[in-house]
Design a protein around this motif. Structure first.
Motif, PDB file in Angstrom:
ATOM      1  N   ALA A  82       0.828  -1.202   0.000  1.00 23.00           N
ATOM      2  CA  ALA A  82       0.000   0.000   0.000  1.00 23.00           C
ATOM      3  C   ALA A  82       0.866   1.258   0.000  1.00 23.00           C
ATOM      4  O   ALA A  82       0.567   2.237  -0.702  1.00 23.00           O
ATOM      5  N   LEU A  83       1.953   1.226   0.760  1.00 20.54           N
ATOM      6  CA  LEU A  83       2.854   2.378   0.787  1.00 20.54           C
ATOM      7  C   LEU A  83       3.525   2.582  -0.572  1.00 20.54           C
ATOM      8  O   LEU A  83       3.648   3.714  -1.051  1.00 20.54           O
ATOM      9  N   SER A  84       3.964   1.497  -1.198  1.00 20.11           N
ATOM     10  CA  SER A  84       4.573   1.600  -2.528  1.00 20.11           C
ATOM     11  C   SER A  84       3.571   2.125  -3.549  1.00 20.11           C
ATOM     12  O   SER A  84       3.919   2.944  -4.419  1.00 20.11           O
ATOM     13  N   ALA A  85       2.331   1.655  -3.456  1.00 17.80           N
ATOM     14  CA  ALA A  85       1.293   2.116  -4.379  1.00 17.80           C
ATOM     15  C   ALA A  85       1.017   3.604  -4.170  1.00 17.80           C
ATOM     16  O   ALA A  85       0.763   4.339  -5.141  1.00 17.80           O
ATOM     17  N   ALA A  86       1.073   4.059  -2.923  1.00 17.44           N
ATOM     18  CA  ALA A  86       0.864   5.485  -2.645  1.00 17.44           C
ATOM     19  C   ALA A  86       1.992   6.321  -3.243  1.00 17.44           C
ATOM     20  O   ALA A  86       1.746   7.374  -3.844  1.00 17.44           O
ATOM     21  N   VAL A  87       3.232   5.853  -3.092  1.00 20.38           N
ATOM     22  CA  VAL A  87       4.374   6.564  -3.670  1.00 20.38           C
ATOM     23  C   VAL A  87       4.255   6.604  -5.194  1.00 20.38           C
ATOM     24  O   VAL A  87       4.503   7.643  -5.827  1.00 20.38           O
ATOM     25  N   ALA A  88       3.856   5.482  -5.791  1.00 19.39           N
ATOM     26  CA  ALA A  88       3.704   5.426  -7.247  1.00 19.39           C
ATOM     27  C   ALA A  88       2.602   6.368  -7.724  1.00 19.39           C
ATOM     28  O   ALA A  88       2.753   7.053  -8.755  1.00 19.39           O
ATOM     29  N   GLU A  89       1.507   6.410  -6.983  1.00 17.89           N
ATOM     30  CA  GLU A  89       0.397   7.301  -7.349  1.00 17.89           C
ATOM     31  C   GLU A  89       0.827   8.763  -7.269  1.00 17.89           C
ATOM     32  O   GLU A  89       0.486   9.574  -8.145  1.00 17.89           O
ATOM     33  N   LEU A  90       1.579   9.095  -6.241  1.00 12.81           N
ATOM     34  CA  LEU A  90       2.087  10.464  -6.151  1.00 12.81           C
ATOM     35  C   LEU A  90       3.020  10.780  -7.314  1.00 12.81           C
ATOM     36  O   LEU A  90       3.028  11.901  -7.831  1.00 12.81           O
ATOM     37  N   GLY A  91       3.800   9.771  -7.733  1.00 14.01           N
ATOM     38  CA  GLY A  91       4.689   9.965  -8.871  1.00 14.01           C
ATOM     39  C   GLY A  91       3.940  10.315 -10.140  1.00 14.01           C
ATOM     40  O   GLY A  91       4.391  11.161 -10.931  1.00 14.01           O
ATOM     41  N   THR A  92       2.783   9.686 -10.364  1.00 11.44           N
ATOM     42  CA  THR A  92       1.990   9.996 -11.552  1.00 11.44           C
ATOM     43  C   THR A  92       1.419  11.408 -11.501  1.00 11.44           C
ATOM     44  O   THR A  92       1.048  11.966 -12.533  1.00 11.44           O
ATOM     45  N   ARG A  93       1.356  11.970 -10.308  1.00 12.25           N
ATOM     46  CA  ARG A  93       0.828  13.326 -10.138  1.00 12.25           C
ATOM     47  C   ARG A  93       1.947  14.371 -10.076  1.00 12.25           C
ATOM     48  O   ARG A  93       1.686  15.546  -9.802  1.00 12.25           O
ATOM     49  N   GLY A  94       3.187  13.907 -10.291  1.00  9.60           N
ATOM     50  CA  GLY A  94       4.302  14.839 -10.351  1.00  9.60           C
ATOM     51  C   GLY A  94       5.049  15.053  -9.053  1.00  9.60           C
ATOM     52  O   GLY A  94       5.880  15.967  -8.964  1.00  9.60           O
ATOM     53  N   TYR A  95       4.784  14.226  -8.039  1.00 15.79           N
ATOM     54  CA  TYR A  95       5.470  14.362  -6.752  1.00 15.79           C
ATOM     55  C   TYR A  95       6.470  13.215  -6.617  1.00 15.79           C
ATOM     56  O   TYR A  95       6.090  12.068  -6.391  1.00 15.79           O
ATOM     57  N   ASP A  96       7.728  13.515  -6.743  1.00 14.80           N
ATOM     58  CA  ASP A  96       8.763  12.483  -6.656  1.00 14.80           C
ATOM     59  C   ASP A  96       9.401  12.463  -5.267  1.00 14.80           C
ATOM     60  O   ASP A  96       9.470  13.484  -4.581  1.00 14.80           O
ATOM     61  N   ALA A  97       9.881  11.284  -4.869  1.00 13.29           N
ATOM     62  CA  ALA A  97      10.611  11.092  -3.614  1.00 13.29           C
ATOM     63  C   ALA A  97       9.913  11.766  -2.434  1.00 13.29           C
ATOM     64  O   ALA A  97      10.450  12.687  -1.814  1.00 13.29           O
ATOM     65  N   PRO A  98       8.716  11.327  -2.089  1.00 18.81           N
ATOM     66  CA  PRO A  98       8.004  11.940  -0.965  1.00 18.81           C
ATOM     67  C   PRO A  98       8.643  11.578   0.368  1.00 18.81           C
ATOM     68  O   PRO A  98       9.395  10.608   0.482  1.00 18.81           O
ATOM     69  N   ALA A  99       8.315  12.351   1.385  1.00 20.71           N
ATOM     70  CA  ALA A  99       8.647  11.971   2.756  1.00 20.71           C
ATOM     71  C   ALA A  99       7.587  10.973   3.223  1.00 20.71           C
ATOM     72  O   ALA A  99       6.487  10.912   2.677  1.00 20.71           O
ATOM     73  N   MET A 100       7.930  10.181   4.231  1.00 24.38           N
ATOM     74  CA  MET A 100       6.982   9.194   4.742  1.00 24.38           C
ATOM     75  C   MET A 100       6.883   9.347   6.249  1.00 24.38           C
ATOM     76  O   MET A 100       7.892   9.389   6.949  1.00 24.38           O
ATOM     77  N   LEU A 101       5.653   9.422   6.745  1.00 27.00           N
ATOM     78  CA  LEU A 101       5.389   9.683   8.159  1.00 27.00           C
ATOM     79  C   LEU A 101       4.515   8.579   8.742  1.00 27.00           C
ATOM     80  O   LEU A 101       3.493   8.215   8.166  1.00 27.00           O
ATOM     81  N   GLY A 102       4.924   8.045   9.887  1.00 26.38           N
ATOM     82  CA  GLY A 102       4.152   7.020  10.574  1.00 26.38           C
ATOM     83  C   GLY A 102       3.763   7.479  11.961  1.00 26.38           C
ATOM     84  O   GLY A 102       4.600   7.994  12.711  1.00 26.38           O
ATOM     85  N   ILE A 103       2.497   7.305  12.309  1.00 24.34           N
ATOM     86  CA  ILE A 103       1.985   7.711  13.620  1.00 24.34           C
ATOM     87  C   ILE A 103       1.891   6.482  14.520  1.00 24.34           C
ATOM     88  O   ILE A 103       1.333   5.458  14.125  1.00 24.34           O
ATOM     89  N   GLY A 104       2.416   6.574  15.728  1.00 26.10           N
ATOM     90  CA  GLY A 104       2.293   5.477  16.686  1.00 26.10           C
ATOM     91  C   GLY A 104       2.898   4.192  16.171  1.00 26.10           C
ATOM     92  O   GLY A 104       4.072   4.129  15.807  1.00 26.10           O
ATOM     93  N   GLN A 105       2.082   3.133  16.127  1.00 25.16           N
ATOM     94  CA  GLN A 105       2.556   1.814  15.720  1.00 25.16           C
ATOM     95  C   GLN A 105       2.963   1.766  14.257  1.00 25.16           C
ATOM     96  O   GLN A 105       3.673   0.848  13.831  1.00 25.16           O
ATOM     97  N   ALA A 106       2.551   2.757  13.480  1.00 27.49           N
ATOM     98  CA  ALA A 106       2.937   2.797  12.064  1.00 27.49           C
ATOM     99  C   ALA A 106       4.410   3.110  11.876  1.00 27.49           C
ATOM    100  O   ALA A 106       4.950   2.927  10.779  1.00 27.49           O
ATOM    101  N   ALA A 107       5.086   3.552  12.929  1.00 25.38           N
ATOM    102  CA  ALA A 107       6.498   3.940  12.816  1.00 25.38           C
ATOM    103  C   ALA A 107       7.363   2.801  12.300  1.00 25.38           C
ATOM    104  O   ALA A 107       8.218   2.992  11.431  1.00 25.38           O
TER     105      ALA A 107
END
Length: 303
Positions: free
Chosen positions: A175-200
């Motif tokens: 799911a995280l990879s798919a989110a990064v790929a989707e952002l790439g199609t919208r012109g956002y490359d190399a995003p930052a990634m943030l995890g809250i609590g147990q998502a860290a």
């Protein structure tokens, strides 16, 4: 004569009654075993969420032919400063807890955000994730006196739940990879990634496995025992910048080992990690989302 007729009728009726009793027994509904229900997951309300936020909802296609719901928030001002993928705390959706307030706070400051929910593990999987990590050979040699019965129980439990943890972690990483790929199609490359609590732990593992993250951010992080043991050494080689926002006034390292990864990295001389305190309540109030967003935005722009 009448008495003999009644006796005859009673004898003839016996087989019929026995047969009816057998039919009732054979057709009685089976009671499901508790073991069959132990692997069920509760779901994260994605369908309802997509109906609540139809304009922001994006269904991400996963490698295993499943899909995951993400909420996309474009930046409120242009040009965009970049993009952030936000993974909610366990059991939270892409818009619950402080996730939506955090996302909106980042978009107001010029960041595009794609948020994802984190489905809570099943009870069986939760036991696997929270178990103590496998001991080293030296530790195992010193514990040979452990009872055979305990070892057998551990083996049986592992066999029963084989593949559950891999499947759960794999779906989150997909799911995280798919989110990064989707952002790439919208012109956002190399995003930052943030995890809250147990998502860290999940975002940290994903950053190490894919090398597609420009910055790694933990907000009030909590780590499963296996992650807490392995991640400090693994993260020493990560080139991406890291930020740990830990609850201010929190307990000490000695009393809460879940908060030690950032400290371990600092002690190891990792220059790419920063630690900053933030006001926090547990569970966090939605109002905290904007203050966290302010801290994250300032740190990302300080690069």
């Amino acid at each position: 004569m009448a008495a003999r007729s009644m006796i005859l009728l009673w004898i003839l009726a016996l087989p019929l009654s026995a047969q009816e009793a057998k039919v009732e027994s054979d057709t009685a509904p089976a009671v499901s075993s508790p073991a069959n229900r132990s692997l069920l997951w509760t779901g994260s309300g994605e369908q309802a969420l997509s109906q609540t936020f139809p304009e922001s909802s994006i269904w991400l296609e996963l490698e295993n032919e499943g899909r995951a719901l993400a909420l996309f928030y474009p930046e409120d001002r242009t040009p965009a400063l970049g993009a952030v993928v936000v993974l909610a705390d366990t059991g939270e959706t892409a818009a619950s807890g402080i996730t939506r307030a955090l996302a909106r706070g980042l978009t107001a400051r010029g960041w595009a955000v794609m948020s994802l929910g984190l489905e809570a593990p099943s009870p069986v999987l939760q036991q696997i994730l929270t178990r103590s990590p496998t001991p080293s050979e030296e530790e195992a040699g010193s514990s040979e006196s452990s009872s055979t019965q305990s070892v057998m129980i551990d083996v049986m439990a592992s066999e029963k739940a084989e593949g559950l943890e891999e499947q759960y972690r794999g779906r989150i990483s997909q799911a995280l990879s798919a989110a990064v790929a989707e952002l790439g199609t919208r012109g956002y490359d190399a995003p930052a990634m943030l995890g809250i609590g147990q998502a860290a732990g999940h975002v940290a593992n994903h950053a190490l496995e894919t090398n597609e993250v420009s910055a790694l951010i933990w907000v009030a992080p909590r780590f499963y025992p296996a992650d807490r043991q392995a991640l400090p050494e693994r993260l020493e080689g990560l080139e991406s910048r890291m930020l740990e926002l830990y609850p201010s006034g929190g307990v000490s390292e000695a009393s809460d080992p879940e908060q030690t990864i950032g400290l371990a990295l600092r002690r190891a001389g990792v220059a790419t990690v920063d630690r900053q305190p933030v006001p926090w309540l547990s569970p966090p109030l939605e109002a905290l989302g904007d203050s966290v967003a302010s801290r994250v935005s300032a740190w990302l722009q300080s690069r």
